[in-house]
Structures are given as structure tokens and as C-alpha cells.
Write a protein that holds these residues in place. Structure first.
Motif, PDB file in Angstrom:
ATOM      1  N   LEU A   1       5.668   8.113 -15.578  1.00 44.88           N
ATOM      2  CA  LEU A   1       4.710   7.083 -15.173  1.00 44.88           C
ATOM      3  C   LEU A   1       3.603   7.688 -14.320  1.00 44.88           C
ATOM      4  O   LEU A   1       3.837   8.643 -13.580  1.00 44.88           O
ATOM      5  N   GLU A   2       2.410   7.124 -14.424  1.00 48.30           N
ATOM      6  CA  GLU A   2       1.295   7.552 -13.582  1.00 48.30           C
ATOM      7  C   GLU A   2       0.721   6.346 -12.848  1.00 48.30           C
ATOM      8  O   GLU A   2       0.810   5.214 -13.321  1.00 48.30           O
ATOM      9  N   PRO A   3       0.110   6.577 -11.668  1.00 44.94           N
ATOM     10  CA  PRO A   3      -0.455   5.450 -10.905  1.00 44.94           C
ATOM     11  C   PRO A   3      -1.793   4.988 -11.484  1.00 44.94           C
ATOM     12  O   PRO A   3      -2.563   5.788 -12.010  1.00 44.94           O
ATOM     13  N   TRP A   4      -2.058   3.696 -11.345  1.00 45.50           N
ATOM     14  CA  TRP A   4      -3.329   3.099 -11.749  1.00 45.50           C
ATOM     15  C   TRP A   4      -3.994   2.459 -10.546  1.00 45.50           C
ATOM     16  O   TRP A   4      -3.329   2.010  -9.617  1.00 45.50           O
TER      17      TRP A   4
ATOM     18  N   ASP B   1      -3.401  22.281   0.116  1.00 46.09           N
ATOM     19  CA  ASP B   1      -3.933  22.554  -1.209  1.00 46.09           C
ATOM     20  C   ASP B   1      -4.622  21.302  -1.739  1.00 46.09           C
ATOM     21  O   ASP B   1      -4.682  20.273  -1.058  1.00 46.09           O
ATOM     22  N   ALA B   2      -5.171  21.384  -2.936  1.00 45.27           N
ATOM     23  CA  ALA B   2      -5.827  20.221  -3.520  1.00 45.27           C
ATOM     24  C   ALA B   2      -4.789  19.130  -3.786  1.00 45.27           C
ATOM     25  O   ALA B   2      -3.651  19.405  -4.169  1.00 45.27           O
ATOM     26  N   GLY B   3      -5.176  17.896  -3.546  1.00 50.21           N
ATOM     27  CA  GLY B   3      -4.237  16.796  -3.763  1.00 50.21           C
ATOM     28  C   GLY B   3      -3.828  16.664  -5.211  1.00 50.21           C
ATOM     29  O   GLY B   3      -4.626  16.898  -6.128  1.00 50.21           O
ATOM     30  N   ARG B   4      -2.573  16.305  -5.417  1.00 55.41           N
ATOM     31  CA  ARG B   4      -2.051  16.113  -6.760  1.00 55.41           C
ATOM     32  C   ARG B   4      -1.550  14.684  -6.940  1.00 55.41           C
ATOM     33  O   ARG B   4      -1.069  14.061  -5.993  1.00 55.41           O
TER      34      ARG B   4
ATOM     35  N   LEU C   1       0.844  -1.202   0.000  1.00 57.72           N
ATOM     36  CA  LEU C   1       0.000   0.000   0.000  1.00 57.72           C
ATOM     37  C   LEU C   1       0.871   1.241   0.000  1.00 57.72           C
ATOM     38  O   LEU C   1       1.846   1.322   0.744  1.00 57.72           O
ATOM     39  N   GLU C   2       0.537   2.210  -0.815  1.00 57.81           N
ATOM     40  CA  GLU C   2       1.248   3.481  -0.805  1.00 57.81           C
ATOM     41  C   GLU C   2       0.324   4.582  -1.298  1.00 57.81           C
ATOM     42  O   GLU C   2      -0.518   4.352  -2.172  1.00 57.81           O
ATOM     43  N   PRO C   3       0.433   5.779  -0.723  1.00 56.24           N
ATOM     44  CA  PRO C   3      -0.401   6.891  -1.177  1.00 56.24           C
ATOM     45  C   PRO C   3      -0.047   7.276  -2.608  1.00 56.24           C
ATOM     46  O   PRO C   3       1.106   7.169  -3.031  1.00 56.24           O
ATOM     47  N   VAL C   4      -1.051   7.745  -3.351  1.00 61.44           N
ATOM     48  CA  VAL C   4      -0.813   8.199  -4.720  1.00 61.44           C
ATOM     49  C   VAL C   4      -1.141   9.678  -4.881  1.00 61.44           C
ATOM     50  O   VAL C   4      -1.079  10.212  -5.981  1.00 61.44           O
ATOM     51  N   LEU C   5      -1.475  10.359  -3.773  1.00 60.16           N
ATOM     52  CA  LEU C   5      -1.792  11.778  -3.821  1.00 60.16           C
ATOM     53  C   LEU C   5      -0.820  12.559  -2.937  1.00 60.16           C
ATOM     54  O   LEU C   5      -0.499  12.141  -1.830  1.00 60.16           O
ATOM     55  N   SER C   6      -0.365  13.695  -3.440  1.00 62.39           N
ATOM     56  CA  SER C   6       0.548  14.563  -2.709  1.00 62.39           C
ATOM     57  C   SER C   6      -0.149  15.884  -2.402  1.00 62.39           C
ATOM     58  O   SER C   6      -0.882  16.420  -3.243  1.00 62.39           O
TER      59      SER C   6
ATOM     60  N   SER D   1      -5.683   9.428 -12.173  1.00 64.41           N
ATOM     61  CA  SER D   1      -6.057  10.796 -12.544  1.00 64.41           C
ATOM     62  C   SER D   1      -7.445  10.844 -13.160  1.00 64.41           C
ATOM     63  O   SER D   1      -8.147  11.849 -13.038  1.00 64.41           O
ATOM     64  N   SER D   2      -7.875   9.790 -13.837  1.00 61.72           N
ATOM     65  CA  SER D   2      -9.187   9.770 -14.472  1.00 61.72           C
ATOM     66  C   SER D   2     -10.303   9.415 -13.501  1.00 61.72           C
ATOM     67  O   SER D   2     -11.466   9.753 -13.728  1.00 61.72           O
ATOM     68  N   PHE D   3      -9.959   8.717 -12.408  1.00 63.84           N
ATOM     69  CA  PHE D   3     -10.975   8.165 -11.522  1.00 63.84           C
ATOM     70  C   PHE D   3     -11.244   9.017 -10.289  1.00 63.84           C
ATOM     71  O   PHE D   3     -12.174   8.743  -9.534  1.00 63.84           O
TER      72      PHE D   3
END
Length: 893
Positions: free
Chosen positions: A519-522, A398-401, A326-331, A567-569
Motif C-alpha cells: 500500500l502507498e499513502p495518498w 537522508d532524503a525523505g522516503r 494526522l500521521e507522517p508519510v515520510l521516513s 509519491s507523485s505529488f
């Protein structure tokens, strides 16, 4: 010998996990009175935030004895936002209890927990709680568990004969034993359980206590669960020598506690582990503890005195657990109130980051911002409360990225050279694309005839331990195999930290040539929705750039599984709520990282310039005439001093490497052409037609670039080679370096990026005499020879500048000198300032920080309280003289 079992309690939120833990402690006689979650008086949820919210946020330990067994159990968070806290506990578990609510049944989070237990190889007992208010019958719930989790679940409330028949179908060994004996032995069942051949299921409730006369008894099923754990669970094998795994770090007041499990040997008070000494051993029971003089294999304890041990560290012979699943995907950017400096915020967040490594607290020097990674909104609000409670101020976010990562598309050689005054190290690396999800894999094929084994270990330590950044967006580097292939040291000048610097530069230089990939997370998505919404949901996932599997239909409900870019979900759950007219069951799990579907857009948005990232520079530092100077990455191959061990190696795409360097030099040529036009006609002069020749190998130049170098900086003493060369021409090198200085000043594209990105210049301003008097060595030298003390400090700071990269100024107080006009002089890579008559160093620094306020990043080195206050008021970062002296020492490590 007493058996020691480490047991984890896991569940989805509101399944009654903490209530069950409370009932087990009461049944074991540890608690005289049981608490309730809704009353905020349980033995394990003792944090004020946990009491207010009624949920478990932090894992906590408790212990009890049953017969010959010592049960050490750890209550873990149930909310998905605190999944990383729960996962950190899993490597130390011998067995687990997975709690399922009889009201909600098996939901998606329960499935995720069961898969996680499988990934870690942990045997599990399933306890169905809240049976007194269940919506489904016992048989219906058992059928749901079998269908959702595993065919190998066995109802342990059955009579032994029926149970043995069910167990015999779960493994070949049990089947053979049952065929021979018509029953199963306890040892055979215990062995099969430890191999996860089956999963016992028990039913009960953990809240409603029974009474028998005046005696209060545990709720239904709790004692049966405890007996079953004792009869089935066995400890994992221990190592012969000392071993321990640290799964957590906490603080109690000013005391730092390292929570660990012994995997072998013994540990005693006053015993040393590395540079640390054990000062106290605690055996925890909620927020209470007993002190112990020593612990042995199988014990779970909290240790005081281990200041350098971090969560996830494997000590001694312990092998560790590998990369977390498990790892966060938002900063998120953490925004402090106006009266709290960014540096103060960073220091406080580092405390939280040490306790929760998944936060990945990051300081962005360019913008003086603090960023952390989070799992979701609940964790964000808890962090906000925690900062207010512990540090006394309120932050916002701020808003998560999206947390992007980078890898490489082809193999390349990376060379890093670090040679400021009295330092020396050079590293050659081979960078190759790695397997997806492999992270950074480092190894060596370098002979000890080239680099001593000690130096090689230092390099491998940096490759494995440093947070490497990519060169497209500055995102974390991953899935790269890095092999040490060569390098060079110096008998007199190489210090420990030199190879750290050279290694970082070598990685970055190689990345510039290795066809970087964003790369982007899925997400792996599981949706349980109404059957009539299946078509739209599947179409939505495909439109997001994802994929789906055929749906599974259960009456009027349907389950859809698929994978989709994060990013899409991100906002899709809200949309799903609207068109399905009610709450739906959504399970999201990490599906790894894949090439970004809109990479160009993200790269343009980030506007990251790898050459301006001074903490992660692709350039190298070479020493010329006693001064360390930066050499741009595209010139390093030709002037590197070590043997080119990879020359002609087929693993490297040399043609691609040459093309990349050609492009970099062509950009320099264009900049010089623009400069020439500007000098000739104020920028209005049209470009003269030039016939561009190609870049000549790794160390050559085009004829046009050579012409500019000769015109601007003097004749180059010898022709440039068109291939690798270990020969040196210091006159040529100096011309290159002078050209580079002018190139930086006239690099219009870079300036525009910095303007758009609001990246600040970095300054380090040092109160010279204050630092001298803070050092025993320098202050003693000052009493004998003031000039010698100043020179020593200047040399040390000049060396540090080659490491730090900031524009550095040392200010000496000369206000008492009569008729003194003050002076400023350049000494190598630093500036020395002597203040004028009637001007103190304090006044100079105050004016400097005021002039650069809100425009640049300024660090002020002084221990003068008034000066520190003024510097902070002007937006500067204050560093005490003692802290700075420590930084000077570390630059030599």
C-alpha cells in the motif's frame, strides 16, 4: 461546584494564537506584564527554539479562574509540520478557540483544523484576530467564514435579539424555543453549543492593549471572548471511578513528566497506578507550576513518577481516543557524526520519540540505522536543533522516503511455535483482510479449554501492541483482522514471554501465505490558484494517477480538490509555483492508503527478505534433544503440535495456501539441484532431467526433495502424511532441520540479496566470567562450583539465542592455565570458547570485533570499561552485563 473547562487554542501559523493566549492570561490577572512573540518573552513559548523561530512548537498549559469557572487552556502549535503535537491535545478538550487572521482570512490550514475539531466532536468559538489591520471588512470576513467553514456560524457581536434569531435557525430545539418564547435561554444556547449546533464568531485584536488613565487594559475583544467561553462551554461527562488520559510526555532535566487530564475520580500523591507511584503533582502555568496533593475529575496536571505511562494511554475507566487522524508519510534516516555510535543515537532518539510518538523511532538491526517519520522540513530542522541542544551533537538526514504499508489479499492460517529449552508456546491465528483504515483488529474465538484466558490476553496484547511488519518490503502491517483460533501451552515450561514470540511468528507465517499487498499513502489535495491555470493543474493531477472534482470558481481564483499518490505529488508544489507565477494556497491532508501503483518496482528496490529478518521471523522454534532449532515457515503446518482448529474452514483459501507452500518447496528443490551439480562437477555439470511431483499437502515433500534428504541426511523413518497431522516423528523432524541448515548455507538467491542490500550477519559475543560475577545468583554458585555456574550461564544464553537469533559465542578466560592451547566447542545453538594460554577474553573479543568490523553487526556483552571502549572503537555495540542479565530475564516473560 466549580466548573472546570479545558480549552484549546488552535490556529494557522501567524494568526496570533500565542498572542491571544498571552492577552487572556493578562486579562485574568495571571500575568502582571504581557509579553510579545517577536520579543521572545511570552509566558507559553518558553523553549529557546520557539523563541528563535517565533513559532509555537510544543503545546503548553495555563490556567485562570473567572467567577465560578476554572479555565485550563492549552496553547497548541500552528505550523502544519507540528500538527501531530496539536492533535494529541484534542481528546482532552471541552471546547476550542479557532483563531483566524483578518489579514489572510480562512486558508486551507484553517479548514483542516475546523474539520479536525469536527472529527473529535469539539465545540468551537471562532475569533477573528488582527481586525485593526484587516484587509477586508467585518461583513466580508464573516461571509468568507460562513462560506468556507459552516453555514451555522453566528456573529456574537450582534444584539441579543438579532443573535437569537440567527441561533434559532441552527437547530430544531432552538427554533422551537424561539417560536414559543421569542427569545432563547442561556441553558438552551449552552446545550446547543456543546452539540456543535452553531459556532460563535467574535472579532478583535490580541496585540494592541488599551489604556484607561494609568491602567492598562486587555486588547479589543479579548474580555468578550473570555466571557463567552465561560457562558457557553460545559465539561464533558466524567466517569464514576478513576480515569485519566495522557496526552503528552516531557522531560525537565532528569524528571519525566506525564501530562494528563482527569476524566473521573481522584488521584493523590503516593497513589499507585499499575507499577508506578505518583511522587508529585504539578498544576502548570506556562513554565511555572504549583504543587498539589491531589487532583480530581476535570483537572489538567503534570505528574511525576509514572515511568510506564505513554502519550495516548487511557488510564482507569477512560476509554481513550482511537487512532490519530494526522500521521507522517515520510521516513528519514538519521545520520550521526562519526564519534557518536548508532546505539547512542538510538537511545537519544527514543527520548524524543517518547515525547513525540509520531516520530515512530525505529532501529534497523540489519543495517544499524535509526529511522524516524516527519511531517516536513520545518520539523526536520527543529529536530536537528533539539538534538544539538539536548545531546550535544549535530545529525544530518537522508532524503525523505515514502512510508509504505502492507496488508493481505486473502485469508490464511498462521502458526507460530516457540520451544527453546524449558519454554513452550504455540499459537494458531486466522488472518483476514480488514476494512481500509482499520489498522490491526484483534479478537479471539479460542475456547478456554484450549488456552487459558490469561494466555489469550497475552496473545491479544501482542497482536494489538506490536509493530508488525509485512513480508514484501518490511513495511508496517495494517488493515488486517487477526483472530486467535487455537494454540497450546505446557504446564511446566510455558513462560509469559513465550506466547509473545509464538504470536509474532504466527502472524509472520500467516502473512507468507495470505497474498500480501503493498500500500502507498495518498493525499487529499486542495489547490487555490489563478483561474487560467485550472486546466493544467487538473490535467497534472490526473497524470499523477490521481483524480479531481469539478473546480469551484471565485472571481479570478479557482479551488481544485482531488486525491493523488503522495509519491507523485512530492515535488509538485515547486512546479506549481513556476507555471502560476507566484505562491499558491495548497492544503494537503491524509487520504489513507491504497494499493501501490508501482508495487513491483518498490518491492524490487527494497529487496527485503522476510526469512532473514530475525526480529520478525516467519519460522518457528522446536526443541529437539534439548536444543531449540528453527523450522522454516513452509514446514510448520505439518509438524505443529496443537489441534488444527481451522481445518476445512471456508474462511481460508486452502488452495491458495497449498500453492504458496508448493512454490516455497519448489525453490528448495531448485537450490538442492544446484548444490548437487556443484558437488558433482563444480557447477559445470548440466542439470539432469527431473520429473517434478507436486508438494503433498501441508506436511509432505516431493519425491525429488525426499530423495535429496535421504541421500544427504539418512533414511526418513516413516512416510509423510498428505494432510494435517498432529503426530510426531522426531527422526524425521531432525532430518528436516538438518536439511534446513544446509539449505540456508546454499541459498544463493538469499546470499545475493544480502550482498546487494549490504545486510550484515549478527553476532552476540559474551564475556562469560564478567556476566557471572555481575549476577548475585551466578556469582554465589561460582564460589561453590565453577563448572555449575558456567553450565547455568550456557543454558540461559542458549535459551536466549532461540529468542534473539544471533550467532552467539560465550568466551571464558583461561589464560592462566599452563600449556593450554584453548578450545572452541559447539553446544547446541551456541559456541563456547576457552581462550588459550596468555590470551585473555579481552584480547579474544578485541580480535573478533576487529576482524568483523564494518562487515557484520556485533554486540559485545561486558562491564569491563576498557573492553567496552575497544569494542565501540571497532564498531561493535556494547551491552553491560547487568543489561544483558535483564535481557535474559525478559526472555522468560
Amino acid at each position: 461546584m466549580r466548573s472546570k473547562i479545558t480549552l484549546g487554542i488552535l490556529a494557522h501559523v501567524d494568526a496570533g494564537k500565542t498572542t491571544l493566549s498571552e492577552a487572556m492570561l493578562f486579562a485574568a490577572g495571571v500575568l502582571r506584564h504581557h509579553g510579545r512573540v517577536d520579543a521572545g518573552d511570552t509566558a507559553l513559548d518558553t523553549d529557546d527554539i520557539e523563541k528563535r523561530r517565533g513559532i509555537t512548537i510544543y503545546s503548553r498549559e495555563a490556567r485562570f479562574e473567572m467567577g465560578e469557572a476554572l479555565i485550563q487552556f492549552i496553547d497548541t502549535p500552528g505550523h502544519v509540520d507540528f500538527g501531530t503535537e496539536m492533535e494529541r491535545v484534542l481528546p482532552v478538550l471541552d471546547a476550542a478557540v479557532l483563531v483566524v487572521s483578518a489579514i489572510s482570512g480562512v486558508d486551507n490550514h484553517t479548514r483542516s483544523l475546523f474539520r479536525l475539531l469536527s472529527d473529535y466532536g469539539i465545540p468551537a468559538v471562532i475569533f477573528v484576530n488582527k481586525m485593526d489591520i484587516a484587509r477586508l471588512s467585518k461583513d466580508e470576513l464573516f461571509a468568507q467564514i460562513r462560506e468556507s467553514l459552516s453555514d451555522s456560524v453566528v456573529d456574537f457581536s450582534l444584539e441579543k435579539s438579532q443573535r437569537d434569531e440567527e441561533l434559532a435557525l441552527c437547530s430544531d430545539e432552538l427554533f422551537q424555543e424561539f417560536e414559543e418564547n421569542k427569545s432563547l435561554s442561556d441553558d438552551g444556547v449552552r446545550k446547543a453549543f456543546s452539540q456543535r449546533a452553531f459556532f460563535p464568531v467574535l472579532f478583535g485584536n490580541a496585540l494592541k492593549y488599551r489604556t484607561e488613565g494609568d491602567q492598562e487594559l486587555p486588547p479589543d475583544g479579548v474580555s468578550d471572548l473570555m466571557d463567552l467561553i465561560v457562558s457557553l462551554a460545559v465539561p464533558k461527562p466524567y466517569t464514576d471511578g478513576f480515569g485519566a488520559y495522557c496526552y503528552k510526555v516531557t522531560r525537565e532535566g532528569g524528571t519525566r513528566l506525564v501530562h494528563l487530564k482527569m476524566t473521573g475520580g481522584t488521584l493523590s500523591v503516593r497513589e499507585n497506578i499499575g507499577d508506578d507511584k505518583v511522587t508529585r503533582i504539578r498544576l502548570m502555568n506556562g513554565d511555572r507550576f504549583e504543587s498539589a496533593e491531589s487532583i480530581e475529575a476535570g483537572d489538567v496536571a503534570s505528574i511525576e513518577g509514572l515511568d510506564h505511562v505513554k502519550a495516548g494511554d487511557a488510564l482507569g475507566e477512560c476509554k481513550g481516543s482511537g487512532k490519530p487522524i494526522l500521521e507522517p508519510v515520510l521516513s528519514y534516516r538519521v545520520i550521526p557524526p562519526s564519534d557518536v555510535s548508532p546505539q547512542k543515537l538510538y537511545e537519544d532518539m527514543q527520548v524524543l520519540g517518547e515525547e513525540d510518538p509520531s516520530l515512530n523511532v525505529e532501529w534497523l538491526e540489519e543495517t544499524r540505522e535509526v529511522h524516524i517519520r516527519l511531517m516536513g522540513q520545518v520539523q526536520l530542522s527543529v529536530i536537528t536543533e533539539s538534538i544539538k541542544t539536548r545531546f550535544g551533537y549535530v545529525v544530518t538526514f537522508d532524503a525523505g522516503r515514502i512510508m509504505y504499508k502492507e496488508t493481505i489479499g486473502c485469508a490464511a492460517e498462521g502458526i507460530g511455535h516457540f520451544e527453546p529449552l524449558r519454554h513452550y508456546a504455540e499459537v494458531r491465528l486466522l488472518l483476514e483482510p480488514g476494512e481500509p483504515g482499520s489498522g490491526i483488529v484483534a479478537e479471539t474465538e479460542c475456547s478456554t479449554d484450549i488456552l487459558d484466558r490469561n494466555y489469550q490476553q497475552q496473545i491479544l496484547s501482542v497482536l494489538n501492541g506490536y509493530r508488525h511488519r509485512g513480508v514484501l518490503t518490511g513495511s508496517q502491517l495494517t488493515d488486517v483482522k487477526i483472530t486467535l483460533v487455537g494454540g497450546r501451552s505446557h504446564n511446566a515450561h510455558t513462560m509469559g514471554g513465550d506466547f509473545r514470540n509464538a504470536t509474532i511468528r504466527a502472524v509472520r507465517q500467516g502473512l507468507m501465505k495470505a497474498d500480501p499487498v503493498l500500500l502507498e499513502p495518498w493525499y487529499r489535495v486542495n489547490l487555490i490558484i489563478r483561474g487560467d491555470a485550472v486546466g493544467k493543474a487538473m490535467n497534472d493531477l490526473v497524470q499523477m494517477g490521481g483524480s479531481t472534482e469539478p473546480p469551484q470558481i471565485y472571481g479570478d481564483r479557482a479551488e481544485i480538490s482531488g486525491e493523488v499518490p503522495v509519491s507523485s505529488f512530492m515535488e509538485y508544489s515547486k512546479k506549481l509555483l513556476v507555471y502560476t507565477n507566484g505562491p499558491q494556497d495548497i492544503e494537503l491532508s491524509n487520504a489513507g492508503y491504497r494499493p501501490c501503483h508501482n508495487a513491483e518496482e518498490i518491492i524490487e528496490e527494497k529487496a527485503y527478505d522476510p526469512e532473514s529478518d530475525r526480529r520478525n521471523s516467519p519460522s518457528s522454534v522446536f526443541c529437539f534433544h534439548g536444543v531449540g532449532e528453527n523450522v522454516p515457515w513452509y514446514l510448520v503446518d505439518g509438524i505443529a503440535r496443537s489441534e488444527p482448529t481451522l481445518k476445512g474452514d471456508p474462511r481460508v483459501d486452502w488452495d491458495h495456501t497449498r500453492e504458496v507452500i508448493d512454490a516455497a518447496v519448489a525453490e528448495v528443490e531448485e537450490i538442492y539441484e544446484q548444490k548437487e551439480e556443484h558437488l558433482a562437477g563444480g557447477g559445470a555439470m548440466e542439470k539432469q532431467a527431473r520429473k517434478k511431483s507436486s508438494f503433498q499437502g501441508y506436511s509432505g515433500m516431493s519425491a525429488e526433495l525426499e530423495e535429496i534428504f535421504v541421500r544427504e541426511f539418512g533414511e526418513i523413518k516413516r512416510p509423510l502424511a498428505d494432510d494435517f497431522s498432529t503426530e510426531r516423528d522426531y527422526d524425521r523432524d531432525e532430518n528436516i532441520l538438518n536439511a534446513r541448515e544446509d539449505y540456508i548455507k546454499t541459498h544463493m538467491n538469499l546470499a545475493e540479496k544480502r550482498k546487494n542490500q549490504n545486510i550484515k550477519d549478527r553476532y552476540l559475543i559474551v564475556d562469560g566470567y564478567n556476566v557471572i560475577h555481575a549476577s548475585k545468583e551466578l556469582s554465589a554458585l561460582f564460589r561453590d562450583n565453577m563448572d555449575a555456574a558456567r553450565t547455568r550461564l550456557e543454558d540461559e544464553v542458549a535459551n536466549y539465542q532461540g529468542f534473539d537469533g544471533a550467532e552467539t559465542i560465550i568466551v571464558f578466560d583461561a589464560y592462566n592455565r599452563k600449556n593450554n592451547a584453548g578450545r572452541s566447542q559447539k553446544k547446541g545453538n551456541i559456541t563456547i570458547v576457552f581462550t588459550k594460554e596468555d590470551q585473555t577474553a579481552d584480547a579474544y573479543i578485541e580480535k573478533f570485533t576487529h576482524d568483523h568490523r564494518d562487515r557484520d553487526s556485533v554486540r559485545v556483552v561486558t562491564s569491563d570499561n576498557a573492553e567496552q571502549t575497544i569494542a565501540i572503537g571497532n564498531g561493535a555495540i556494547r551491552v553491560s552485563s547487568r543489561e544483558f542479565l535483564e535481557e535474559l530475564r525478559n526472555a522468560h516473560l
